[in-house]
Design a protein around this motif. Structure first.
Motif, mmCIF file in Angstrom:
data_model
loop_
_atom_site.group_PDB
_atom_site.id
_atom_site.type_symbol
_atom_site.label_atom_id
_atom_site.label_comp_id
_atom_site.label_asym_id
_atom_site.label_seq_id
_atom_site.Cartn_x
_atom_site.Cartn_y
_atom_site.Cartn_z
ATOM 1 N N LEU A 8 0.839 -1.207 0.000
ATOM 2 C CA LEU A 8 0.000 0.000 0.000
ATOM 3 C C LEU A 8 0.873 1.256 0.000
ATOM 4 N N PRO A 9 0.381 2.331 -0.593
ATOM 5 C CA PRO A 9 1.065 3.613 -0.433
ATOM 6 C C PRO A 9 1.092 3.995 1.059
ATOM 7 N N ASP A 10 2.081 4.786 1.447
ATOM 8 C CA ASP A 10 2.269 5.116 2.873
ATOM 9 C C ASP A 10 0.987 5.639 3.534
ATOM 10 N N ASP A 11 0.284 6.556 2.836
ATOM 11 C CA ASP A 11 -0.890 7.165 3.478
ATOM 12 C C ASP A 11 -2.008 6.141 3.679
ATOM 13 N N GLU A 12 -2.134 5.186 2.771
ATOM 14 C CA GLU A 12 -3.187 4.163 2.935
ATOM 15 C C GLU A 12 -2.837 3.177 4.046
ATOM 16 N N ARG A 13 -1.543 2.852 4.116
ATOM 17 C CA ARG A 13 -1.118 1.938 5.191
ATOM 18 C C ARG A 13 -1.363 2.585 6.548
ATOM 19 N N ARG A 14 -1.012 3.852 6.606
ATOM 20 C CA ARG A 14 -1.194 4.613 7.846
ATOM 21 C C ARG A 14 -2.697 4.663 8.211
ATOM 22 N N ALA A 15 -3.530 4.887 7.203
ATOM 23 C CA ALA A 15 -4.983 4.975 7.442
ATOM 24 C C ALA A 15 -5.513 3.627 7.935
ATOM 25 N N LEU A 34 -3.838 1.334 9.627
ATOM 26 C CA LEU A 34 -3.419 1.140 11.023
ATOM 27 C C LEU A 34 -4.221 2.047 11.954
ATOM 28 N N GLU A 35 -4.480 3.270 11.498
ATOM 29 C CA GLU A 35 -5.268 4.202 12.333
ATOM 30 C C GLU A 35 -6.672 3.655 12.579
ATOM 31 N N ARG A 36 -7.277 3.086 11.546
ATOM 32 C CA ARG A 36 -8.635 2.529 11.707
ATOM 33 C C ARG A 36 -8.603 1.367 12.715
ATOM 34 N N ALA A 37 -7.585 0.537 12.575
ATOM 35 C CA ALA A 37 -7.466 -0.605 13.496
ATOM 36 C C ALA A 37 -7.236 -0.112 14.929
ATOM 37 N N TRP A 38 -6.445 0.936 15.075
ATOM 38 C CA TRP A 38 -6.163 1.528 16.387
ATOM 39 C C TRP A 38 -7.443 2.095 16.995
ATOM 40 N N GLU A 39 -8.232 2.766 16.172
ATOM 41 C CA GLU A 39 -9.482 3.352 16.665
ATOM 42 C C GLU A 39 -10.468 2.254 17.059
ATOM 43 N N ARG A 40 -10.500 1.157 16.318
ATOM 44 C CA ARG A 40 -11.397 0.035 16.653
ATOM 45 C C ARG A 40 -10.922 -0.628 17.941
ATOM 46 N N ARG A 57 -8.483 -7.230 17.893
ATOM 47 C CA ARG A 57 -8.704 -7.162 16.446
ATOM 48 C C ARG A 57 -7.606 -6.375 15.753
ATOM 49 N N PHE A 58 -6.910 -5.527 16.487
ATOM 50 C CA PHE A 58 -5.844 -4.740 15.863
ATOM 51 C C PHE A 58 -4.874 -5.664 15.134
ATOM 52 N N ARG A 59 -4.500 -6.749 15.809
ATOM 53 C CA ARG A 59 -3.512 -7.677 15.253
ATOM 54 C C ARG A 59 -4.039 -8.319 13.962
ATOM 55 N N ALA A 60 -5.339 -8.625 13.960
ATOM 56 C CA ALA A 60 -5.926 -9.286 12.782
ATOM 57 C C ALA A 60 -6.022 -8.344 11.586
ATOM 58 N N ALA A 61 -5.920 -7.030 11.863
ATOM 59 C CA ALA A 61 -6.041 -6.066 10.757
ATOM 60 C C ALA A 61 -4.765 -6.011 9.922
ATOM 61 N N VAL A 62 -3.692 -6.589 10.448
ATOM 62 C CA VAL A 62 -2.406 -6.492 9.752
ATOM 63 C C VAL A 62 -1.959 -7.896 9.347
ATOM 64 N N ARG A 63 -2.127 -8.191 8.075
ATOM 65 C CA ARG A 63 -1.748 -9.523 7.578
ATOM 66 C C ARG A 63 -0.248 -9.756 7.781
ATOM 67 N N ASP A 64 0.127 -10.941 8.102
ATOM 68 C CA ASP A 64 1.537 -11.354 8.210
ATOM 69 C C ASP A 64 2.304 -10.680 9.352
ATOM 70 N N VAL A 65 1.584 -10.056 10.273
ATOM 71 C CA VAL A 65 2.317 -9.302 11.310
ATOM 72 C C VAL A 65 3.200 -10.217 12.158
ATOM 73 N N LEU A 66 2.805 -11.489 12.257
ATOM 74 C CA LEU A 66 3.614 -12.399 13.087
ATOM 75 C C LEU A 66 4.558 -13.280 12.267
ATOM 76 N N THR A 67 4.588 -13.052 10.961
ATOM 77 C CA THR A 67 5.470 -13.889 10.136
ATOM 78 C C THR A 67 6.445 -13.072 9.285
ATOM 79 N N ASP A 68 6.085 -11.832 8.961
ATOM 80 C CA ASP A 68 6.944 -11.033 8.082
ATOM 81 C C ASP A 68 7.621 -9.925 8.911
#
Ligand code: N01
Length: 537
Positions: free
Chosen positions: A254-261, A263-269, A273-284
Motif C-alpha cells: 500500500l502507499p504510505d498514506d493508505e497503510r497509515r490509514a 493502522l489508524e482505523r485498526a487503532w481506533e477500533r 482485532r488490531f492484530r488481525a487487521a495487519v496480515r503477516d504481522v507475526l510472520t513477516d
C-alpha cells in the motif's frame, strides 16, 4: 463405591465446569475437585483492580447451549472479572454442576496404580477413578519473584492472581507495582486513581492496544444473539478462536498514506482485532517493524515526558511476540503527577526492605503496598504442582525435566488415562480460551466414550508425542514468536524453567482438524490397550 467415579476432574473454571456437564451427558459418573471455595478458576482468583477479559463478551463464553447464549446478558464490550464470575456461577447453577464438585479441596498427588488413578487431597481425602482430567488452567500458578527480604516488608504485598476478596485499600498510600504484562497494564491505571503515589517497576517495556471498552448497547447485544450461528462458525474456522478473519491486505504494497490509514482505523477500533487487521504481522519482519513503529509513535504521542515515553517504548521484541495487552488509559497514566516509572532492567531490584524496594544502585523506593503483577508459571506449572505420577511411579516433573511435551496438548506418554485440557502443546493461550476448552472437552468426551465402550485404556505413544513436540517447535519457528526472549510462552519468566515454546502456534482451525483426524483414524497416536491385558500382565 464412594469417592470412585469414572472420572475425576481437577478444577472448576471454564474447563472443569463444561467437562462435568459434557461427561454427565455421556453417561459417565464424574466428580470435580477444586481448591477454591467456589467455581470460576482464573476469574475466582484474579480479583485485582481492573481485572477484565481481553476477548469480547459476546464470544468469551460457552457455545454449547443456545439457551444459555440467549438468556445471559453481558453489560460491556469486555466483561469484567465480577461479571464473568457471575456468569460461571450461573452456569454451575443452571446445569446443576455443584452437586458433583468438592470445593476447598486441593489435590496434593495423583498416582496411577496400574489400573486406576489414586488422588490424594490436602485435607486427607482420597479419590480413585479410571480417567483423570486436568482442568487447571494455563495461568493459575502464581510466579512471585524470589527477591531477598520480601519477608521483612512492613507493608502489605499481594500477587494479582491471589488478590484478597475484600480488596486492598490503596487510598492515599504509596503503592508499587512490579510487572507490566497484561495484568499490570490493566491494574496500573485503576490503582493510580486512588493511590497517594504509584511507582511502576518495569523490566520489559510492552506494546499495548487501547481496548475501547464501552457499555454494550441493547441493539448491539441483540444483534450478536441473533447472529450466534454465524459467529460460532467463524470462530471454528479462525486462527485464534476469535470471530474475526485476518485481513488479506498486503500492507507493504500500500502507499504510505493508505497503510497509515489502515493502522489508524485498526487503532481506533482497538482490542485484539488490531492484530488481525495487519496480515503477516507475526510472520513477516518488515510488516511487523512497520506496525511496531506505528505503536511506538503512539506511545510518544501519548506520554508527555519524552524520557518516560522512551522508557515505555519496547525496542527489544517485535509487536505481538509477547502476548499483546489491551488497555484502558495505560500510557496516559504516566502523565499523572502521582505516578512514576522505574526501569528495573537498567537498575534491577536488589532487595525488599522493611520500608520498600531497594535497587542495585542503592536507590530506595518507600512503599506501603507492593503488588506483584509478575505473571505465572504458565501451562506446565499448574500441572506440575499436582504431584502427578504415571507408570512405574515416574513423576511428571521428571518426564518434563527438559521441557513439557505432550501429544496434541491432550495427554502425556507414560501417563495412561490422563487428559490435560489446554495443556502444553495445545493452542490454548494463543486463542480465545472458551473456544479451545470446548473443543478439547468434546474431543476428550468422545475418546472416553470409545474407551468405555471397548473397555480400553489410552496413552499417547512416545513416537506420536515426539512428532508432536517437533511440530509445535516448527509451528513456533515459522513465526516471529520465539524472538521475544523474555516471553512466558517460552518459560523465560520463571528462573530455571526449560526454554521450550509451550503453546501450539499453528492455529486453532488447523489444530482442530488434526484432532478430528486423530479421532476419525481410531486414535493412532495413542496406545489403546484392553484393560484386562494390563490387569493380567
Ligand atoms: O504476566 P506476564 P501477566 N522483576 O508474565 C515482570 C493473561 N491475562 O499476569 O517481561 C521485575 O505477562 C515481567 O517482566 P519481563 C494473558 O495471557 C489475560 O501480566 O519478564 N519484573 C512482566 O512485565 C497474559 O499474557 C487477561 O521482563 C518482573 C510482568 O512481570 C497472561 O495472563 C488479563 C519480574 C509479568 O507479565 C499473563 O499476564 C490479564 C521480576 N523478578 C492477564 N518477574 C485477559 O484479559 C516478572 N516480571 C483474559
Amino acid at each position: 463405591m464412594a469417592n470412585d467415579p469414572d472420572v475425576v476432574v481437577i478444577g472448576a473454571g471454564f474447563a472443569g465446569l463444561y467437562t462435568i456437564h459434557r461427561l454427565r451427558e455421556r453417561g459417565l459418573s464424574v466428580h470435580g475437585l477444586e481448591a477454591a471455595e467456589g467455581v470460576g478458576g482464573t476469574w475466582y482468583w484474579n480479583r485485582y483492580p481492573g481485572a477484565r477479559c481481553d476477548s469480547e463478551s459476546y464470544y468469551y463464553c460457552y457455545a454449547f447451549s443456545s439457551e444459555l447464549e440467549q438468556e445471559w446478558d453481558w453489560s460491556e464490550r469486555y466483561p469484567g472479572q465480577a461479571e464473568i464470575l457471575s456468569y460461571l456461577e450461573h452456569v454451575a447453577d443452571r446445569f446443576d454442576l455443584r452437586r458433583d464438585i468438592s470445593f476447598s479441596t486441593t489435590v496434593v498427588s495423583a498416582a496411577h496404580d496400574g489400573d486406576r488413578w489414586v488422588i490424594d487431597t490436602e485435607d486427607g481425602g482420597r479419590w480413585t477413578c479410571r480417567w483423570l482430567v486436568t482442568a487447571v488452567g494455563c495461568l493459575s500458578s502464581a510466579n512471585v519473584p524470589d527477591i531477598p527480604g520480601l519477608e521483612s516488608f512492613a507493608g502489605e504485598w499481594h500477587h494479582t492472581g491471589q488478590w484478597p476478596h475484600e480488596g486492598v485499600d490503596v487510598a492515599g498510600r504509596r503503592v508499587g507495582v512490579v510487572g507490566t504484562g497484561s495484568t499490570g497494564i490493566q491494574a496500573i491505571p485503576v490503582l493510580a486513581e486512588s493511590a497517594g503515589h504509584l511507582t511502576v517497576f518495569q523490566r520489559t517495556a510492552n506494546f499495548s492496544i487501547p481496548a475501547r471498552n464501552a457499555a454494550l448497547a441493547p441493539e448491539e447485544a441483540a444483534g450478536y444473539k441473533a447472529d450466534y450461528a454465524a459467529i460460532r462458525e467463524l470462530q471454528q474456522a479462525s486462527t485464534n478462536g476469535h470471530p474475526f478473519v485476518v485481513s488479506d491486505v498486503d500492507t507493504l504494497a500500500l502507499p504510505d498514506d493508505e497503510r497509515r490509514a489502515l493502522l489508524e482505523r485498526a487503532w481506533e477500533r482497538g482490542g485484539l482485532r488490531f492484530r488481525a487487521a495487519v496480515r503477516d504481522v507475526l510472520t513477516d519482519p518488515a510488516v511487523n517493524e512497520e506496525t511496531s513503529d506505528f505503536l511506538r509513535v503512539k506511545i510518544h504521542e501519548t506520554v508527555d515526558d519524552a524520557v518516560t515515553a522512551e522508557a515505555l517504548t519496547p525496542r527489544d521484541h517485535p509487536f505481538a511476540t509477547k502476548r499483546p495487552p489491551i488497555d484502558t488509559g495505560y500510557f496516559e497514566t504516566y502523565n499523572r503527577a502521582n505516578v512514576s516509572l522505574v526501569d528495573v532492567r537498567a537498575d534491577p531490584i536488589a532487595a525488599i526492605t522493611p520500608d520498600g524496594v531497594r535497587l542495585t544502585s542503592g536507590a530506595e523506593h518507600p512503599l506501603d503496598v507492593l503488588v506483584f503483577a509478575t505473571g505465572f508459571d504458565a501451562l506446565s506449572g499448574p500441572l506440575l504442582r499436582l504431584g502427578i505420577r504415571g507408570t512405574g511411579g515416574q513423576s511428571l516433573a521428571d518426564a518434563w525435566a527438559e521441557g513439557a511435551t505432550t501429544y496434541l496438548g491432550l495427554g502425556v506418554a507414560g501417563f495412561p488415562d490422563l487428559f490435560t485440557i489446554t495443556g502444553p502443546g495445545s493452542p490454548s493461550v494463543l486463542t480465545n480460551m472458551p473456544t479451545s476448552i470446548e473443543q478439547h472437552v468434546d474431543w476428550i468426551a468422545d475418546l472416553l466414550g470409545h474407551l468405555r465402550d471397548h473397555d480400553l485404556e489410552a496413552e499417547p505413544t512416545p513416537e506420536a508425542q515426539a512428532r508432536w513436540a517437533e511440530h509445535v517447535r516448527e509451528a513456533a519457528d515459522a513465526t516471529l514468536l520465539p524472538q521475544a526472549a523474555s516471553s512466558w510462552y517460552l518459560g523465560a519468566n520463571v528462573p530455571g524453567k526449560p526454554r521450550v515454546f509451550l503453546p501450539y502456534a499453528g492455529g486453532f482451525a488447523r489444530y482442530r482438524e488434526m484432532c478430528d483426524a486423530e479421532a476419525a483414524a481410531g486414535y493412532p497416536g495413542f496406545a489403546l490397550r484392553a484393560r484386562h491385558e494390563r490387569a493380567s500382565a
